[in-house]
Design a protein around this motif. Structure first.
Motif, mmCIF file in Angstrom:
data_model
loop_
_atom_site.group_PDB
_atom_site.id
_atom_site.type_symbol
_atom_site.label_atom_id
_atom_site.label_comp_id
_atom_site.label_asym_id
_atom_site.label_seq_id
_atom_site.Cartn_x
_atom_site.Cartn_y
_atom_site.Cartn_z
ATOM 1 N N ILE B 177 -46.266 66.523 26.472
ATOM 2 C CA ILE B 177 -46.943 66.630 25.185
ATOM 3 C C ILE B 177 -47.570 65.271 24.886
ATOM 4 O O ILE B 177 -47.007 64.237 25.235
ATOM 5 C CB ILE B 177 -45.900 67.061 24.105
ATOM 6 N N ASN B 178 -48.753 65.258 24.273
ATOM 7 C CA ASN B 178 -49.318 63.937 23.987
ATOM 8 C C ASN B 178 -48.905 63.436 22.602
ATOM 9 O O ASN B 178 -48.433 64.206 21.754
ATOM 10 C CB ASN B 178 -50.825 63.861 24.273
ATOM 11 N N VAL B 179 -49.065 62.146 22.410
ATOM 12 C CA VAL B 179 -48.532 61.490 21.210
ATOM 13 C C VAL B 179 -49.173 62.066 19.943
ATOM 14 O O VAL B 179 -48.495 62.248 18.917
ATOM 15 C CB VAL B 179 -48.734 59.958 21.311
ATOM 16 N N SER B 185 -46.738 66.835 14.222
ATOM 17 C CA SER B 185 -45.612 67.682 13.819
ATOM 18 C C SER B 185 -45.067 67.249 12.463
ATOM 19 O O SER B 185 -44.305 67.983 11.824
ATOM 20 C CB SER B 185 -44.495 67.577 14.858
ATOM 21 N N ASN B 186 -45.433 66.037 12.040
ATOM 22 C CA ASN B 186 -44.925 65.447 10.794
ATOM 23 C C ASN B 186 -43.420 65.192 10.810
ATOM 24 O O ASN B 186 -42.813 64.971 9.770
ATOM 25 C CB ASN B 186 -45.279 66.306 9.569
ATOM 26 N N LEU B 187 -42.834 65.260 12.002
ATOM 27 C CA LEU B 187 -41.401 64.991 12.127
ATOM 28 C C LEU B 187 -41.156 63.590 12.680
ATOM 29 O O LEU B 187 -40.040 63.102 12.678
ATOM 30 C CB LEU B 187 -40.750 66.020 13.065
ATOM 31 N N VAL B 205 -45.889 62.322 26.959
ATOM 32 C CA VAL B 205 -44.428 62.180 26.986
ATOM 33 C C VAL B 205 -43.823 63.484 27.500
ATOM 34 O O VAL B 205 -44.194 64.566 27.049
ATOM 35 C CB VAL B 205 -43.890 61.905 25.558
ATOM 36 N N ARG B 206 -42.882 63.352 28.446
ATOM 37 C CA ARG B 206 -42.134 64.542 28.882
ATOM 38 C C ARG B 206 -40.904 64.687 27.991
ATOM 39 O O ARG B 206 -40.119 63.743 27.846
ATOM 40 C CB ARG B 206 -41.699 64.410 30.343
ATOM 41 N N VAL B 232 -45.571 58.987 33.512
ATOM 42 C CA VAL B 232 -45.243 59.721 32.281
ATOM 43 C C VAL B 232 -44.003 59.135 31.609
ATOM 44 O O VAL B 232 -43.009 58.842 32.267
ATOM 45 C CB VAL B 232 -45.005 61.217 32.611
ATOM 46 N N TRP B 233 -44.113 59.011 30.307
ATOM 47 C CA TRP B 233 -42.951 58.568 29.520
ATOM 48 C C TRP B 233 -41.983 59.736 29.368
ATOM 49 O O TRP B 233 -42.395 60.886 29.357
ATOM 50 C CB TRP B 233 -43.415 58.123 28.135
#
Lengths: 70, 244
Positions: B177-179, B185-187, B205-206, B232-233
């Motif tokens: 998923i990218n940053v 997501s607002n989380l 990021v994985r 990948v992070w």
């Protein structure tokens, strides 16, 4: 070799594996009749069933815990 | 007004969890429309065989925006909740600090850090609370939860301590998923490596199995790591986060 270090002055046994022996902690918890998963905020190990995630482990410092059921 | 609510020692080895008690207090505040609560955080205090904590010596804190008139009823309701819902044999403590009434933030922060280094007495906690003008009260047992309740507030005020309660649900474990997507997501307010590098919006990021956020720089932060040479992070595991 025993997985627990002899009883301290409070009669508790300390885990021999310190705070990062994931295999040993999972192995012991896998066969432990007392294991109860602790609150989600207090989990340390990735595998759920591990002494590190058990409600009955009590951390005595950053490096080790005692088992309250032994 | 902005308030900080700290609680500690509401559980026993057999039952209860301080995080659940804190969530109950949050529910009461919001149901009675006293205000909106933000981010519940867990703060690690000193681990030492001579301290009478249950199993891990952590305390919980959350903030809320409330009307001044709601402060007293809120304290009364939170105290009632601790007395009613804490586990038998526990030693619950409650701290409520109104930011605008607090006399010396630095002393409270210093106290918070001190509870990570040495054994503090209940008397020291009460003395400091009195000087600073914050509410501190005990609600059962030996009442030693006041030490951690006050510490939780001090550590939360650092803006650089503690893990947020609960897990994040973003996508399935293993997904990349990218940053930007994470921030949308607002989380999460920031994605940062354990070395302090703040990821830019295009980086990827994985996701791991258990996603937790920490309080860093006043922001709800998702911590990631990357093995040398990897592209990948990856999100941090619980073990990476044990000192937050």
């Amino acid at each position: 070799m025993d997985d627990w270090i002899k009883k301290n002055k409070r009669g508790q046994v300390r885990f021999r594996g310190g705070s990062h022996d994931w295999l040993l902690a999972a192995g012991i918890a896998g066969n432990c009749p007392h294991f109860v998963l602790d609150d989600e905020d207090e989990l340390l190990a990735e595998e759920e069933r591990s002494c590190y995630n058990c409600r009955f482990r009590r951390w005595i410092d950053r490096y080790s815990f005692v088992c309250m059921k032994r | 007004m902005k308030i900080y609510v700290g609680i500690d020692d509401t559980d026993s080895i057999e039952q209860g969890a301080t995080g659940e008690t804190a969530k109950q207090i949050i529910r009461i505040i919001e149901e009675r429309r006293w205000g909106n609560c933000q981010g519940l955080t867990r703060h690690q205090l000193l681990l030492h065989p001579d301290i009478a904590y249950t199993s891990h010596n952590s305390s919980m804190c959350f903030t809320a925006e409330i009307e001044t008139a709601s402060l007293e009823p809120l304290i009364e309701a939170a105290a009632g909740c601790l007395e009613r819902d804490s586990a038998p044999g526990s030693d619950p403590g409650l701290c409520v600090a109104a930011e605008e009434q607090l006399r010396d933030v630095e002393s409270l922060i210093a106290y918070g850090y001190e509870t990570k280094k040495r054994i503090i007495t209940k008397g020291e906690a009460y003395e400091l609370a009195g000087k600073l003008g914050v509410h501190l009260s005990e609600h059962g047992g030996a009442g030693i939860g006041v030490i951690g309740a006050l510490a939780g507030v001090g550590l939360r005020m650092t803006n650089n301590d503690g893990r947020f309660q609960g897990r994040l649900e973003l996508k399935v474990p293993g997904a990349i998923i990218n940053v930007t997507e994470i921030l949308c997501s607002n989380l999460v307010e920031r994605v940062q490596s354990v070395d302090g590098y703040v990821l830019n919006k295009n980086e990827e990021v994985r996701l791991g199995h258990k996603l937790k956020t920490v309080l860093l720089g006043g922001k709800r932060t998702l911590l990631v790591y990357r093995r040398e040479g990897a592209l990948v992070w990856k999100t941090c595991t619980n073990a990476h986060l044990e000192h937050y």
